[in-house]
Scaffold this motif. Structure first.
Motif, PDB file in Angstrom:
ATOM      1  N   GLY A  14       0.829  -1.207   0.000  1.00 22.37           N
ATOM      2  CA  GLY A  14       0.000   0.000   0.000  1.00 22.37           C
ATOM      3  C   GLY A  14       0.860   1.252   0.000  1.00 22.37           C
ATOM      4  N   VAL A  15       0.612   2.147   0.942  1.00 19.00           N
ATOM      5  CA  VAL A  15       1.392   3.388   1.014  1.00 19.00           C
ATOM      6  C   VAL A  15       2.640   3.223   1.868  1.00 19.00           C
ATOM      7  CG1 VAL A  15      -0.663   4.815   0.705  1.00 19.00           C
ATOM      8  CG2 VAL A  15       0.117   4.269   3.025  1.00 19.00           C
ATOM      9  N   SER A  53       5.425   8.438  -3.848  1.00 24.40           N
ATOM     10  CA  SER A  53       5.145   7.292  -4.737  1.00 24.40           C
ATOM     11  C   SER A  53       6.423   6.724  -5.354  1.00 24.40           C
ATOM     12  CB  SER A  53       4.158   7.691  -5.845  1.00 24.40           C
ATOM     13  OG  SER A  53       2.923   8.098  -5.298  1.00 24.40           O
ATOM     14  N   GLY A  68       0.014   2.488  -5.094  1.00 25.25           N
ATOM     15  CA  GLY A  68       0.715   1.972  -3.926  1.00 25.25           C
ATOM     16  C   GLY A  68       1.576   0.775  -4.280  1.00 25.25           C
ATOM     17  N   HIS A 118       0.065  -3.768  -5.158  1.00 19.25           N
ATOM     18  CA  HIS A 118      -1.389  -3.820  -5.263  1.00 19.25           C
ATOM     19  C   HIS A 118      -1.799  -5.250  -5.637  1.00 19.25           C
ATOM     20  CE1 HIS A 118      -5.482  -3.161  -6.638  1.00 19.25           C
ATOM     21  NE2 HIS A 118      -5.450  -1.965  -6.088  1.00 19.25           N
ATOM     22  N   PRO A 139       0.550   8.056  -3.372  1.00 21.97           N
ATOM     23  CA  PRO A 139      -0.210   7.037  -4.110  1.00 21.97           C
ATOM     24  C   PRO A 139      -1.703   7.303  -4.021  1.00 21.97           C
ATOM     25  CG  PRO A 139       1.423   6.026  -2.648  1.00 21.97           C
ATOM     26  CD  PRO A 139       1.348   7.481  -2.287  1.00 21.97           C
TER      27      PRO A 139
END
Length: 454
Positions: A43-44, A59, A67, A70, A430
């Motif tokens: 994710g982030v 990002s 992110g 995914h 992201p």
């Protein structure tokens, strides 16, 4: 089997510094600036070897738009690995490459009907430069040998791309090796005269470009632009009317328009492609970074049927575009790109991005009155804060003081990856970031700025 080695931050950093040379880095810095080993991402979040985690507010150089890791992108890559990893694209084809080309033609501005793959953003710019020059040569107009770019532009660091870059930090050392383009003043709204609107700046800069084209169009292949945002040059932003006027000038003076959407494409500015906001289609559209969702290196150059036709001839004519990369159209990268574009089709990405952008604007608003902030600017999910010594005069901090580095250090100490461009603190998170994480991101940056300007 390889022996098991220590996996702490310190151990991995020591091994790294014994053998690796990192990009855009003065390696001497790492005598005092700890190198940060990342062992996992989701994710982030980036996770280091010692259990720390960092919100990736940039990002990872603007690539991981959805992110890290995914699930749908990971699944697509696993599926592709079971079928085909890679085959050269000269004389062969495969479904991921052709399906991706079909989808790119479908979603990009009307008139772009041909897709040429390369490996990264700089390579895409090289392709567009060569293809534009070669097009005019094939048409018997070989005097067209120069390019026009904007002041403050950044298009990459291979020699051709660097030639049309106007950032001294990257360009000056290699100046003797570079092409000699013409630079036209940027429509950067930060440089507005008193009382000027963003549209006024765009109109003034278009008038200056007209004068340049009147003098040099016969020798000019193309004009290059990063639509709406000049990213690595300091997140400089301009009005969309400049794109509309630029397209008209290029048509009037018979020069190509190359749109470098390597950083700003795929929803970053609020539309799928930034050119849409000027209601234009370029002659060449360069894409990379978010194209694969940050999973694998890939770039694409889209162009028109007219350009393609200028190269379509018997082999003996010598008109073929003889440019290649070993991993051109890599099946794994194309499959990741297809999965990325599928996310845009299946989910309300652009609508959610607009909501996130509004949240980001609200959180940044208090910084507009900061005594060391000359500008807070934003286009979609790109925002930037310009730090200065004196707000009234816009006197910058001396570059050697590295105020941005202080923000970077503060960010890491508080679980946030912020990587300012000099004294410009920027945000390119992201698209999967949560509103509360935007609040945290800005709060850490605001505190870092307070420390940096002391």
């Amino acid at each position: 089997m390889l022996p098991s080695l220590p996996r702490s931050n310190a151990a991995l950093a020591a091994r790294d510094l014994a053998v690796l040379w990192h990009p855009c880095t003065q390696m001497h810095d790492h005598e005092t600036l700890p190198l940060l080993p990342i062992v996992r991402a989701e994710g982030v979040w980036l996770h280091d070897a010692d259990g720390g985690r960092y919100l990736d507010a940039v990002s990872s150089w603007w690539t991981n738009v959805f992110g890290h890791r995914h699930p749908r992108l990971v699944a697509a890559l696993k599926d592709q690995l079971d079928v085909l990893d890679h085959v050269m694209l000269a004389g062969f084809t495969h479904e991921p490459a052709l399906e991706l080309a079909e989808e790119l033609v479908r979603v990009t501005p009307t008139g772009l009907s041909r897709v040429f793959y390369a490996d990264n953003g700089s390579s895409a710019i090289e392709v567009a430069l060569k293809m534009s020059f070669h097009y005019w040569r094939n048409l018997g107009r070989g005097t067209k040998q120069r390019f026009i770019a904007l002041s403050g532009s950044y298009h990459g660091e291979t020699l051709g791309a660097l030639s049309v870059t106007d950032v001294a930090l990257y360009r000056d050392t290699y100046a003797p090796l570079l092409l000699q383009p013409l630079f036209t003043p940027s429509p950067d709204t930060y440089l507005a005269e008193p009382g000027e609107t963003a549209r006024d700046v765009a109109a003034r800069r278009l008038a200056e470009l007209r004068v340049l084209l009147e003098q040099h169009a016969a020798q000019t292949c193309a004009v290059l632009i990063e639509p709406l945002v000049q990213c690595a040059g300091g997140m400089r932003m301009h009005d969309a009317s400049y794109l509309t006027g630029l397209r008209a000038l290029c048509d009037e003076f018979e020069v190509h328009l190359i749109a470098d959407e390597i950083a700003v494409g795929f929803g970053r500015t609020g539309t799928l492609f930034a050119c849409e906001q000027g209601h234009i289609a370029p002659d060449f559209l360069c894409l990379s970074k978010g194209l694969t969702g940050g999973m694998l290196p890939l770039s694409a150059v889209l162009t028109t049927e007219a350009v393609y036709a200028a190269f379509y001839a018997e082999y003996a004519s010598g008109k073929a575009f003889l440019h290649s990369h070993s991993y051109t159209g890599n099946a794994l990268a194309c499959r990741a790109a297809l999965a990325t574009l599928q996310l845009f089709r299946d989910e309300p990405v652009l609508a959610r991005n607009r909501e996130l952008a509004a949240r980001l604007a609200r959180e940044l608003d208090p910084l507009r009155d900061h005594p060391n902030v000359a500008d807070v600017r934003q286009t979609g999910l790109i925002a930037a804060v310009e730090l200065v010594r004196d707000r009234a005069t816009r006197e910058p901090f001396p570059a050697q003081e590295r105020r941005g580095l202080r923000v970077y250090r503060h960010g890491l100490a508080h679980g946030m990856l912020l990587r300012p461009l000099g004294n410009v603190v920027y945000f390119m998170p992201p698209y999967v970031i949560e509103p509360e994480q935007i609040d945290m991101m800005v709060r850490v940056a605001r505190d870092g700025i307070a420390e940096a300007v002391r």
